[in-house]
Scaffold this active site. Structure first.
Site, PDB file in Angstrom:
ATOM      1  N   ASP A  74      -2.067 -12.847   5.733  1.00  0.00           N
ATOM      2  CA  ASP A  74      -3.459 -12.436   5.718  1.00  0.00           C
ATOM      3  C   ASP A  74      -3.826 -12.044   7.145  1.00  0.00           C
ATOM      4  O   ASP A  74      -3.964 -12.903   8.014  1.00  0.00           O
ATOM      5  CB  ASP A  74      -4.335 -13.595   5.232  1.00  0.00           C
ATOM      6  CG  ASP A  74      -5.822 -13.263   5.253  1.00  0.00           C
ATOM      7  OD1 ASP A  74      -6.180 -12.127   5.629  1.00  0.00           O
ATOM      8  OD2 ASP A  74      -6.620 -14.158   4.901  1.00  0.00           O
ATOM      9  N   TYR A 115     -17.203   1.274   5.655  1.00  0.00           N
ATOM     10  CA  TYR A 115     -15.758   1.463   5.810  1.00  0.00           C
ATOM     11  C   TYR A 115     -15.433   2.136   7.137  1.00  0.00           C
ATOM     12  O   TYR A 115     -14.583   1.669   7.902  1.00  0.00           O
ATOM     13  CB  TYR A 115     -15.220   2.304   4.643  1.00  0.00           C
ATOM     14  CG  TYR A 115     -13.795   2.761   4.834  1.00  0.00           C
ATOM     15  CD1 TYR A 115     -12.741   1.859   4.785  1.00  0.00           C
ATOM     16  CD2 TYR A 115     -13.504   4.107   5.075  1.00  0.00           C
ATOM     17  CE1 TYR A 115     -11.434   2.282   4.970  1.00  0.00           C
ATOM     18  CE2 TYR A 115     -12.206   4.537   5.254  1.00  0.00           C
ATOM     19  CZ  TYR A 115     -11.174   3.619   5.201  1.00  0.00           C
ATOM     20  OH  TYR A 115      -9.889   4.048   5.400  1.00  0.00           O
ATOM     21  N   TRP A 167      -7.464  11.817   3.727  1.00  0.00           N
ATOM     22  CA  TRP A 167      -7.247  12.225   2.344  1.00  0.00           C
ATOM     23  C   TRP A 167      -5.792  11.989   1.902  1.00  0.00           C
ATOM     24  O   TRP A 167      -5.146  12.868   1.326  1.00  0.00           O
ATOM     25  CB  TRP A 167      -7.632  13.697   2.167  1.00  0.00           C
ATOM     26  CG  TRP A 167      -9.086  14.007   2.403  1.00  0.00           C
ATOM     27  CD1 TRP A 167      -9.982  13.301   3.168  1.00  0.00           C
ATOM     28  CD2 TRP A 167      -9.818  15.110   1.884  1.00  0.00           C
ATOM     29  NE1 TRP A 167     -11.209  13.908   3.152  1.00  0.00           N
ATOM     30  CE2 TRP A 167     -11.146  15.031   2.374  1.00  0.00           C
ATOM     31  CE3 TRP A 167      -9.485  16.201   1.079  1.00  0.00           C
ATOM     32  CZ2 TRP A 167     -12.135  15.956   2.065  1.00  0.00           C
ATOM     33  CZ3 TRP A 167     -10.459  17.136   0.772  1.00  0.00           C
ATOM     34  CH2 TRP A 167     -11.782  16.999   1.249  1.00  0.00           C
ATOM     35  N   ALA A 193      -5.227  -2.847   5.054  1.00  0.00           N
ATOM     36  CA  ALA A 193      -6.567  -2.274   5.199  1.00  0.00           C
ATOM     37  C   ALA A 193      -7.387  -2.526   3.946  1.00  0.00           C
ATOM     38  O   ALA A 193      -6.851  -2.624   2.833  1.00  0.00           O
ATOM     39  CB  ALA A 193      -6.482  -0.771   5.463  1.00  0.00           C
ATOM     40  N   TYR A 194      -8.682  -2.628   4.138  1.00  0.00           N
ATOM     41  CA  TYR A 194      -9.636  -2.640   3.036  1.00  0.00           C
ATOM     42  C   TYR A 194     -10.076  -1.191   2.858  1.00  0.00           C
ATOM     43  O   TYR A 194     -10.691  -0.615   3.758  1.00  0.00           O
ATOM     44  CB  TYR A 194     -10.828  -3.535   3.383  1.00  0.00           C
ATOM     45  CG  TYR A 194     -11.871  -3.632   2.282  1.00  0.00           C
ATOM     46  CD1 TYR A 194     -11.957  -4.772   1.492  1.00  0.00           C
ATOM     47  CD2 TYR A 194     -12.758  -2.594   2.042  1.00  0.00           C
ATOM     48  CE1 TYR A 194     -12.914  -4.864   0.483  1.00  0.00           C
ATOM     49  CE2 TYR A 194     -13.707  -2.673   1.033  1.00  0.00           C
ATOM     50  CZ  TYR A 194     -13.779  -3.813   0.259  1.00  0.00           C
ATOM     51  OH  TYR A 194     -14.725  -3.897  -0.738  1.00  0.00           O
ATOM     52  N   GLY A 199       0.799  -1.220   0.000  1.00  0.00           N
ATOM     53  CA  GLY A 199       0.000   0.000   0.000  1.00  0.00           C
ATOM     54  C   GLY A 199       0.830   1.268   0.000  1.00  0.00           C
ATOM     55  O   GLY A 199       2.034   1.252   0.282  1.00  0.00           O
ATOM     56  N   GLN A 200       0.179   2.405  -0.277  1.00  0.00           N
ATOM     57  CA  GLN A 200       0.920   3.664  -0.396  1.00  0.00           C
ATOM     58  C   GLN A 200       1.520   4.111   0.932  1.00  0.00           C
ATOM     59  O   GLN A 200       2.631   4.647   0.961  1.00  0.00           O
ATOM     60  CB  GLN A 200       0.045   4.763  -0.991  1.00  0.00           C
ATOM     61  CG  GLN A 200      -1.139   5.206  -0.178  1.00  0.00           C
ATOM     62  CD  GLN A 200      -1.874   6.387  -0.809  1.00  0.00           C
ATOM     63  OE1 GLN A 200      -1.366   7.073  -1.702  1.00  0.00           O
ATOM     64  NE2 GLN A 200      -3.089   6.637  -0.345  1.00  0.00           N
TER      65      GLN A 200
END
Length: 291
Positions: A35, A123, A149, A59-60, A10-11
């Site tokens: 997982d 979420y 954000w 994270a989802y 992820g970022q």
């Protein structure tokens, strides 16, 4: 400091690796290796790595899709942090990034860490349940870091999506009645390292400085993109209300986080003073020119 970094694709995880302080030994693991929604896998991984710190960036994050995939979102965002808290035990510190979406966002003043939560989406609810799981199941030190954000120069996020659509010449209709703070992934990553070095705990808030609407964010991307030559022509951007752009998930209308206490505790560290969001956006976009 031996750090187990989950969700390594992820970022935020990539930014944490770029900004890691000297002397930290990072063990990044992606979902193909771990997982976090599997309790047994989590216990085995933590027992094998024996980290001093776990930073759980797994994270989802598909906000709209989560409305129809609640079980999947809950497994990653709520169950995963609980399993990591159990596995961390007393000797390991757990850092759980979280989100402004835990708030309903109906007010007009910045939201303190102790402000009442009332998420208005699946979420947001699953991320809040993940916070509760960390607080309830941890026997060692823990820290929840709420941000908002977040964008970067790679991967899927608002910046890269806007640039792609602007380059295609697609007219854009962007919501102008939701307010928050665009935050560079490197900024929140650096702040997390500073919080660890300062031994902060509990719930912390961090974003870049200032506020914007999504439409203002898009227009600044366009302005800087034209200046830097990342765009050939000015895109067509129309400000609309969230009612004009209905989506499966409802977003907070006002999700500006109050960072006063966190900033005060980080005074003198390398992530201070906080940078205004436009400045960090320009830095990120300048990096795209060199790519």
């Amino acid at each position: 400091m031996r750090v187990l970094l989950t969700g390594s694709g992820g970022q935020l995880a990539r930014a944490l690796q770029r900004t890691a302080p000297p002397g930290s030994a990072l063990i990044p693991v992606g979902r193909e290796t771990l997982d976090v929604s599997d309790r047994g896998e989590v216990a085995e991984c933590v027992a094998t790595v024996r980290p001093d710190v776990i930073i759980n960036t797994a994270a989802y994050t598909s906000v709209d899709l989560a409305e129809s995939e609640e079980a999947r979102a809950r497994a990653v965002n709520a169950s995963g942090p609980g399993y990591l808290a159990e596995a961390a035990g007393r000797a390991c510190r757990l850092v759980q990034p979280s989100t402004d979406y835990v708030f309903e966002g109906t007010g007009e003043t910045p939201l303190r860490a102790d402000a009442p939560t009332n998420p208005c989406s699946v979420y947001g609810r699953t991320k809040l349940d993940g916070e509760h799981a960390v607080m309830e199941r941890s026997t060692g030190p823990w820290m929840i870091v709420r941000t908002a954000w977040v964008y970067s120069g790679d991967g899927r996020n608002f910046l890269t999506s806007m640039l792609r659509r602007m380059r295609s010449g697609t007219p854009l209709r962007v919501v102008d009645d939701q307010r928050g703070t665009p935050t560079s992934s490197d900024s929140i990553a650096t702040a997390i390292w500073c919080m660890l070095e300062g031994e902060l705990g509990g719930i912390q808030h961090w974003t870049d400085d200032g506020t914007a609407t999504w439409c203002a964010f898009a227009r600044e991307i366009a302005r800087i993109g034209l200046e830097l030559g990342l765009l050939d022509s000015p895109p067509e951007i129309t400000a609309v209300s969230s009612c004009d752009r209905p989506s499966p998930a409802r977003r907070p209308g006002y999700a500006v986080l109050d960072k006063t206490e966190t900033w005060a505790r980080l005074e003198g560290t390398r992530c201070m003073p906080p940078v205004e969001w436009r400045e960090n956006l320009r830095r990120t976009m300048e990096g795209l020119c060199d790519a």
